[in-house]
Design a protein around this motif. Structure first.
Motif, PDB file in Angstrom:
ATOM      1  N   ILE A 175      38.242 -50.290 -35.788  1.00 35.51           N
ATOM      2  CA  ILE A 175      38.807 -50.238 -34.433  1.00 35.51           C
ATOM      3  C   ILE A 175      39.382 -48.864 -34.142  1.00 35.51           C
ATOM      4  O   ILE A 175      39.137 -48.272 -33.079  1.00 35.51           O
ATOM      5  CB  ILE A 175      39.891 -51.329 -34.260  1.00 35.51           C
ATOM      6  N   ILE A 176      40.149 -48.331 -35.106  1.00 32.91           N
ATOM      7  CA  ILE A 176      40.743 -47.003 -34.912  1.00 32.91           C
ATOM      8  C   ILE A 176      39.652 -45.941 -34.829  1.00 32.91           C
ATOM      9  O   ILE A 176      39.723 -45.019 -34.000  1.00 32.91           O
ATOM     10  CB  ILE A 176      41.726 -46.690 -36.062  1.00 32.91           C
ATOM     11  N   GLY A 177      38.621 -46.074 -35.685  1.00 30.90           N
ATOM     12  CA  GLY A 177      37.529 -45.106 -35.648  1.00 30.90           C
ATOM     13  C   GLY A 177      36.775 -45.118 -34.331  1.00 30.90           C
ATOM     14  O   GLY A 177      36.500 -44.053 -33.746  1.00 30.90           O
ATOM     15  N   LEU A 178      36.441 -46.317 -33.838  1.00 27.18           N
ATOM     16  CA  LEU A 178      35.728 -46.428 -32.563  1.00 27.18           C
ATOM     17  C   LEU A 178      36.593 -45.941 -31.408  1.00 27.18           C
ATOM     18  O   LEU A 178      36.109 -45.258 -30.485  1.00 27.18           O
ATOM     19  CB  LEU A 178      35.308 -47.881 -32.330  1.00 27.18           C
ATOM     20  N   ALA A 179      37.893 -46.295 -31.467  1.00 25.58           N
ATOM     21  CA  ALA A 179      38.810 -45.838 -30.423  1.00 25.58           C
ATOM     22  C   ALA A 179      38.893 -44.312 -30.430  1.00 25.58           C
ATOM     23  O   ALA A 179      38.923 -43.667 -29.372  1.00 25.58           O
ATOM     24  CB  ALA A 179      40.192 -46.452 -30.621  1.00 25.58           C
ATOM     25  N   GLY A 180      38.903 -43.733 -31.645  1.00 18.78           N
ATOM     26  CA  GLY A 180      38.977 -42.282 -31.745  1.00 18.78           C
ATOM     27  C   GLY A 180      37.762 -41.598 -31.137  1.00 18.78           C
ATOM     28  O   GLY A 180      37.879 -40.594 -30.431  1.00 18.78           O
ATOM     29  N   ILE A 181      36.577 -42.159 -31.401  1.00 20.88           N
ATOM     30  CA  ILE A 181      35.343 -41.584 -30.846  1.00 20.88           C
ATOM     31  C   ILE A 181      35.363 -41.633 -29.318  1.00 20.88           C
ATOM     32  O   ILE A 181      35.016 -40.654 -28.642  1.00 20.88           O
ATOM     33  CB  ILE A 181      34.118 -42.342 -31.394  1.00 20.88           C
ATOM     34  N   MET A 182      35.795 -42.768 -28.772  1.00 26.87           N
ATOM     35  CA  MET A 182      35.839 -42.926 -27.322  1.00 26.87           C
ATOM     36  C   MET A 182      36.884 -42.014 -26.692  1.00 26.87           C
ATOM     37  O   MET A 182      36.644 -41.383 -25.656  1.00 26.87           O
ATOM     38  CB  MET A 182      36.127 -44.381 -26.968  1.00 26.87           C
ATOM     39  N   LEU A 183      38.054 -41.916 -27.330  1.00 24.44           N
ATOM     40  CA  LEU A 183      39.134 -41.094 -26.772  1.00 24.44           C
ATOM     41  C   LEU A 183      38.775 -39.618 -26.779  1.00 24.44           C
ATOM     42  O   LEU A 183      39.107 -38.878 -25.843  1.00 24.44           O
ATOM     43  CB  LEU A 183      40.423 -41.323 -27.569  1.00 24.44           C
ATOM     44  N   LEU A 184      38.080 -39.173 -27.840  1.00 21.90           N
ATOM     45  CA  LEU A 184      37.692 -37.760 -27.920  1.00 21.90           C
ATOM     46  C   LEU A 184      36.672 -37.396 -26.849  1.00 21.90           C
ATOM     47  O   LEU A 184      36.541 -36.219 -26.478  1.00 21.90           O
ATOM     48  CB  LEU A 184      37.130 -37.460 -29.310  1.00 21.90           C
ATOM     49  N   ASP A 185      35.948 -38.385 -26.341  1.00 22.29           N
ATOM     50  CA  ASP A 185      34.965 -38.125 -25.282  1.00 22.29           C
ATOM     51  C   ASP A 185      35.625 -37.961 -23.912  1.00 22.29           C
ATOM     52  O   ASP A 185      35.081 -37.271 -23.039  1.00 22.29           O
ATOM     53  CB  ASP A 185      33.955 -39.281 -25.209  1.00 22.29           C
ATOM     54  N   LEU A 213      39.357 -37.559 -23.452  1.00 22.95           N
ATOM     55  CA  LEU A 213      40.661 -36.909 -23.431  1.00 22.95           C
ATOM     56  C   LEU A 213      40.600 -35.586 -24.187  1.00 22.95           C
ATOM     57  O   LEU A 213      39.663 -35.332 -24.944  1.00 22.95           O
ATOM     58  CB  LEU A 213      41.729 -37.808 -24.072  1.00 22.95           C
ATOM     59  N   SER A 214      41.622 -34.760 -23.966  1.00 20.82           N
ATOM     60  CA  SER A 214      41.704 -33.516 -24.724  1.00 20.82           C
ATOM     61  C   SER A 214      41.977 -33.846 -26.191  1.00 20.82           C
ATOM     62  O   SER A 214      42.401 -34.957 -26.536  1.00 20.82           O
ATOM     63  CB  SER A 214      42.833 -32.639 -24.180  1.00 20.82           C
ATOM     64  N   LEU A 215      41.754 -32.856 -27.065  1.00 21.43           N
ATOM     65  CA  LEU A 215      41.856 -33.093 -28.501  1.00 21.43           C
ATOM     66  C   LEU A 215      43.238 -33.603 -28.891  1.00 21.43           C
ATOM     67  O   LEU A 215      43.364 -34.616 -29.583  1.00 21.43           O
ATOM     68  CB  LEU A 215      41.538 -31.796 -29.256  1.00 21.43           C
ATOM     69  N   TYR A 216      44.288 -32.902 -28.442  1.00 19.25           N
ATOM     70  CA  TYR A 216      45.636 -33.271 -28.860  1.00 19.25           C
ATOM     71  C   TYR A 216      46.078 -34.599 -28.266  1.00 19.25           C
ATOM     72  O   TYR A 216      46.762 -35.395 -28.915  1.00 19.25           O
ATOM     73  CB  TYR A 216      46.623 -32.162 -28.479  1.00 19.25           C
ATOM     74  N   THR A 217      45.678 -34.878 -27.041  1.00 21.19           N
ATOM     75  CA  THR A 217      46.012 -36.166 -26.429  1.00 21.19           C
ATOM     76  C   THR A 217      45.310 -37.296 -27.164  1.00 21.19           C
ATOM     77  O   THR A 217      45.904 -38.350 -27.430  1.00 21.19           O
ATOM     78  CB  THR A 217      45.588 -36.181 -24.945  1.00 21.19           C
ATOM     79  N   ALA A 218      44.052 -37.074 -27.519  1.00 21.92           N
ATOM     80  CA  ALA A 218      43.299 -38.090 -28.250  1.00 21.92           C
ATOM     81  C   ALA A 218      43.905 -38.332 -29.630  1.00 21.92           C
ATOM     82  O   ALA A 218      44.069 -39.484 -30.054  1.00 21.92           O
ATOM     83  CB  ALA A 218      41.842 -37.666 -28.388  1.00 21.92           C
ATOM     84  N   LEU A 219      44.260 -37.247 -30.334  1.00 21.42           N
ATOM     85  CA  LEU A 219      44.856 -37.398 -31.659  1.00 21.42           C
ATOM     86  C   LEU A 219      46.202 -38.112 -31.585  1.00 21.42           C
ATOM     87  O   LEU A 219      46.533 -38.941 -32.447  1.00 21.42           O
ATOM     88  CB  LEU A 219      45.020 -36.031 -32.318  1.00 21.42           C
ATOM     89  N   GLY A 220      46.986 -37.784 -30.545  1.00 20.71           N
ATOM     90  CA  GLY A 220      48.268 -38.460 -30.369  1.00 20.71           C
ATOM     91  C   GLY A 220      48.093 -39.946 -30.109  1.00 20.71           C
ATOM     92  O   GLY A 220      48.837 -40.781 -30.643  1.00 20.71           O
ATOM     93  N   THR A 221      47.100 -40.280 -29.294  1.00 25.00           N
ATOM     94  CA  THR A 221      46.831 -41.696 -29.000  1.00 25.00           C
ATOM     95  C   THR A 221      46.344 -42.429 -30.242  1.00 25.00           C
ATOM     96  O   THR A 221      46.750 -43.573 -30.498  1.00 25.00           O
ATOM     97  CB  THR A 221      45.770 -41.803 -27.885  1.00 25.00           C
ATOM     98  N   ILE A 222      45.499 -41.782 -31.027  1.00 27.61           N
ATOM     99  CA  ILE A 222      45.020 -42.390 -32.279  1.00 27.61           C
ATOM    100  C   ILE A 222      46.187 -42.634 -33.229  1.00 27.61           C
ATOM    101  O   ILE A 222      46.266 -43.672 -33.902  1.00 27.61           O
ATOM    102  CB  ILE A 222      43.958 -41.494 -32.931  1.00 27.61           C
ATOM    103  N   ALA A 223      47.117 -41.662 -33.279  1.00 19.55           N
ATOM    104  CA  ALA A 223      48.300 -41.820 -34.133  1.00 19.55           C
ATOM    105  C   ALA A 223      49.135 -43.014 -33.682  1.00 19.55           C
ATOM    106  O   ALA A 223      49.649 -43.779 -34.510  1.00 19.55           O
ATOM    107  CB  ALA A 223      49.139 -40.550 -34.110  1.00 19.55           C
TER     108      ALA A 223
END
Length: 291
Positions: A127-137, A139-149
């Protein structure tokens, strides 16, 4: 050996009292626990020795040992659970009848808990991996990483109560893993802060012990990694010919010591489980009397 009223399981304790009672029970019965589990500890240490040596000599082989590692971990932890089960039923931890004693029932429940938790963590990881792939598409890198965290933090919050349900499952006969999880997860969530304090302090104590006992292995691993990096760049393998045997011996001794550090984790969690059960019983009794 008489029962100690201070060591009874079903008693509403503070997080500090659970940790204190847990380590006191472990240390006061260590000879009994050691007699029953030393052979399994050697098997555990041998696996650590092989894995540690491979990290220095052939790092790419380590992943092959993961399924075996899970099996041996469950085997060794089952001796701790077996001692706790005996204490739960009788109030004492007695001497094992034989040095080769083995509780098959507790081992199977311990292994099942490990495997079910593995399934849960794999699902969460996907779930986290799929969410990360979608968010990186999107959102910006730092926003996506923050959301994944934040998603990872939420996963930690939601899985922490399973520390209680897992302990309850292994020590309670006649319960299925998933029915126990869904039926008693709410109890753990209501005592989330209490569980966190016990787990955090126990983990902190364990980490200090692990780091202290791991210094020889850390030095060997750093030297091995440096030698392997040199080989990648065409340099000779600048490690002595006896490094394999030396590494195996060092990791064997460290693994044996750390096996019992790992086993000690169960005992504060045992009293954490008992405290939650006692608290729930007292609450239910109060509610019935109030009606």
């Amino acid at each position: 050996m008489e029962k100690d009223k201070e060591d009874i399981l079903l008693k509403d304790r503070s997080s500090r009292a659970c940790i204190s009672a847990g380590y006191r029970l472990y240390m006061s019965n260590f000879k009994r626990i050691f007699r029953a589990s030393w052979l399994a500890a050697i098997v555990f240490a041998a696996l650590v020795s092989v894995g540690g040596t491979m990290m220095i000599i052939r790092p790419e082989w380590v992943l092959i040992a993961l399924p075996v590692t899970m099996l041996i971990d469950a085997l060794f932890l089952s001796y701790g659970f077996s001692a706790l089960k005996q204490h739960q039923q009788t109030g004492v931890i007695g001497w094992a009848a034989h040095w080769y004693s083995f509780d098959t029932h507790i081992f199977v429940r311990t292994l099942k808990a490990w495997l079910c938790m593995l399934v849960i963590y794999i699902v969460i990881g996907c779930i986290i991996g799929l969410a990360g792939i979608m968010l990186l598409d999107y959102l910006s890198l730092y926003t996506a990483l923050g959301t994944i965290a934040l998603i990872g933090l939420l996963a930690f919050v939601l899985t922490l109560p399973m520390t209680y349900t897992n302990m309850r499952y292994v020590l309670t006969d006649g319960t299925g893993y998933w029915s126990n999880l869904f039926g008693h997860y709410g109890k753990g969530m209501r005592r989330w802060g209490f569980i966190f304090l016990v787990v955090f302090m126990t983990s902190l104590i364990g980490c200090v012990c692990y780091v202290f006992t791991s210094f020889p292995a850390i030095i060997l691993s750093l030297a091995g990694n440096e030698a392997n990096m040199g080989v990648m760049y065409g340099d000779p393998y600048n490690m002595p010919s006896y490094i394999g045997w030396l590494s195996a011996l060092v990791f064997l001794l460290i693994g044996f010591i750390q096996a019992y550090i790992m086993l000690s984790f169960l005992f504060p969690l045992y009293y954490m489980y008992g405290s939650i059960e006692a608290h729930e019983q007292e609450k239910n009794k109060f509610n019935k009397e109030a009606l």
